[in-house]
Write an enzyme that holds these catalytic residues in place. Structure first.
Site, PDB file in Angstrom:
ATOM      1  N   GLU A 195       0.526  -1.230  -0.035  1.00 21.11           N
ATOM      2  CA  GLU A 195      -0.060  -0.172  -0.032  1.00 21.11           C
ATOM      3  C   GLU A 195       0.936   1.336  -0.040  1.00 21.11           C
ATOM      4  O   GLU A 195       0.998   2.036   0.894  1.00 21.11           O
ATOM      5  CB  GLU A 195      -0.911  -0.131   1.278  1.00 21.11           C
ATOM      6  N   GLU A 245      -5.490  -8.790   0.741  1.00 15.21           N
ATOM      7  CA  GLU A 245      -6.027  -8.609   2.129  1.00 15.21           C
ATOM      8  C   GLU A 245      -7.440  -8.174   1.939  1.00 15.21           C
ATOM      9  O   GLU A 245      -7.844  -7.525   0.913  1.00 15.21           O
ATOM     10  CB  GLU A 245      -5.548  -7.423   2.855  1.00 15.21           C
TER      11      GLU A 245
HETATM   12  C1  FCB Z   1      -4.641  -2.512   5.773  1.00 19.81           C
HETATM   13  C2  FCB Z   1      -2.931  -2.820   6.295  1.00 19.81           C
HETATM   14  C3  FCB Z   1      -2.981  -4.001   7.150  1.00 19.81           C
HETATM   15  C4  FCB Z   1      -4.184  -3.747   8.355  1.00 19.81           C
HETATM   16  C5  FCB Z   1      -5.464  -3.668   7.586  1.00 19.81           C
HETATM   17  C6  FCB Z   1      -6.607  -3.534   8.559  1.00 19.81           C
HETATM   18  O1  FCB Z   1      -4.340  -1.179   5.208  1.00 19.81           O
HETATM   19  O2  FCB Z   1      -2.338  -3.284   5.188  1.00 19.81           O
HETATM   20  O3  FCB Z   1      -1.751  -3.915   8.071  1.00 19.81           O
HETATM   21  O4  FCB Z   1      -3.788  -2.557   9.114  1.00 19.81           O
HETATM   22  O5  FCB Z   1      -5.282  -2.712   6.632  1.00 19.81           O
END
Ligand code: FCB
Length: 476
Positions: free
Chosen positions: A210, A390
């Site tokens: 990110e 994620e």
């Molecule tokens: C993302 C991050 C991860 C965690 C989630 C909830 O942006 O990559 O580390 O904080 O959010």
């Protein structure tokens, strides 16, 4: 009829080093984040929670049990982990000489790490940390979990970033982290070293997690180290973090052997949220939503994949903004996706967020259709294989997680089967509750909740549901 996923689809969870490692035994990490969350001014000013990562789940010691849960209880065949740069290089690598090339316009354009530099890095690396990471990765492989390993999941070594000094007086601070292009050189060395030392145990490499959040929360929102709010600084960090991918890509391709023998695979992880205008008939709301999509979802991927650095944000990369020699390659795109953000125009270009609807504990709006949208979008635009790296929900009551999971996986399946998007895997965020950055421990994303004292992992309701999906490679 059960809906099957493609053969070989990866099912896993994602965790990150700083969030999950501490809690048992050895704790401190020589990183900017460590200093940041312990800083008295940050705590009293409410910039951080006042909770400490050393009360975390203790993956550094307890990894055998956690990986076993992933394999045996969740039926996973993959896991996404990260390594902590500051653990591997607690002291500076700046004295290790490498060849740095410049493109004549003031941009670093190439970094060559040779055998001699590698020996210098070997001397500086913390042998015990390297050994432990090798044990963790070996254990994952022994359990036949494919490993995706992220190099930069946010903490920087403190020798590269004095976050407190930057917070107090950035102009005169010495170590400025991603504001400084020299950080790219150190990142390339770290990538080269990690590739050499861990490459035989890693199936997929992710360079940067990110670029957007790492720069936005640090330089626009003032929540992550160094806690600033300055658009120009934000753009400088966003630029450097995007360029960092390319330099790490090059090093990993050179130094990391591929365990499968089919070529080292290196991608970037982007957070792609779904933006919608509050009122689709209001052109100003539409413009604000589009600008969010451009700045947050598109900008950095254009930089990574094409070398387009649209610094003035006019929507096109003009002559001085086209740096194709910085686009070194990208084998896949990791997509982190959590929420829908509805946007209402205001005097700013980004507009404001509409906060209502069916939300998680931290106000992130649940809207599964958004996942299919961003998967279609990223495939149409960049034509690279995709992993969902994620996706998950903060849900302390454990009342929404199962529906969230089923809803998002349903849309993921549609993106593959109806839209033809080559999604190769899904990593749920996260395996067990962990340290949620400046928010601390109240935010519970884990498939397993963790007792902070005993460290016992307790399954949420989503565990049997996810197990059934992963082990059958299908949706009910
Ligand atoms: C993302 C991050 C991860 C965690 C989630 C909830 O942006 O990559 O580390 O904080 O959010």
């Amino acid at each position: 009829m059960p809906r099957l996923f493609p053969e070989g689809f990866l099912w896993g969870t994602a965790i990150s080093s700083f969030q999950a490692e501490m809690g048992r035994g050895e704790s401190a990490s020589a990183s900017d984040w460590w200093t940041w969350v312990h800083d008295a001014v940050n705590i009293s000013g409410g910039r951080v929670s006042g909770e400490f990562p050393e009360d975390g789940p203790g993956f550094w010691e307890l990894y055998p049990g956690d990986l076993r849960l992933a394999k045996e209880e969740l039926g996973n065949n993959a896991v996404r982990l990260s390594i902590d740069w500051a653990r591997i290089f607690p002291a500076s690598t700046e004295a290790v000489e490498v060849d740095v090339k410049n493109d004549g316009s003031g941009n670093i354009s190439g970094i060559v790490v040779d055998e001699e530099a590698m020996r210098g890095l070997e001397d500086l690396a913390d042998a015990a940390a390297v050994r432990r990471y090798r044990e963790i990765l070996s254990e994952a492989r022994r359990l036949r979990l494919k490993v995706m390993l992220t190099l930069f999941h946010w903490p920087l070594p403190a020798w590269l970033h004095d976050a407190v000094a930057c917070r107090d007086d950035v102009a005169n601070a010495g170590r400025k982290g991603w504001l400084d292009e020299a950080t790219l050189v150190e990142f390339a060395k770290y990538a080269a070293y990690a590739g050499r030392r861990f490459g035989d145990l890693v199936d997929l490499w992710a360079t940067v997690n990110e670029t957007r959040i790492a720069s936005e929360y640090a330089y626009l929102r003032g929540e992550f180290p160094p806690g600033l709010r300055d658009f120009d600084l934000f753009m400088a960090a966003y630029r450097n973090l995007s360029a960092a991918h390319g330099f790490a890509y090059e090093q990993l391709k050179r130094w990391a052997p591929s365990p499968g023998g089919d070529g080292t695979k290196v991608g970037v992880v982007a957070v792609l949220q779904y933006y919608e205008p509050e009122n689709p008939d209001d052109p100003k709301d539409v413009a604000a939503a589009n600008f969010n999509e451009y700045l947050w979802n598109e900008w950095s991927l254009n930089a990574v994949t094409r070398g387009d650095y649209d610094m003035d944000l006019d929507g096109v990369a003009g002559p001085g903004e086209r740096l194709p020699h910085l686009a070194k390659g990208c084998d896949f795109i990791g997509v982190n996706h959590y929420l829908r953000q509805r946007v209402r125009h205001d005097e700013s270009r980004l507009g404001e967020q509409v906060k209502e609807g069916n939300c998680s504990d931290i106000g992130w709006e649940i809207h599964p259709r958004g996942l299919r949208y961003v998967l279609d979008w990223v495939w149409r635009r960049y034509r690279l294989p995709v992993y969902v790296t994620e996706n998950g929900i903060a849900d302390a009551q454990d009342s929404k997680r199962v529906r969230y999971l089923l809803g998002y996986l349903d849309e993921l399946h549609r993106a593959i089967s109806e839209d033809g998007v080559p999604v190769r895997g899904y990593f749920h965020w996260t395996l067990m509750d962990s340290y949620e950055w400046n928010k601390g421990f109240g935010t519970r994303f884990g498939l397993y909740s963790v007792d902070r004292v005993t460290k016992k992992r307790v399954p949420t309701r989503a565990v049997p549901v996810y197990r059934e999906i992963c082990s059958s490679n299908s949706l009910p």
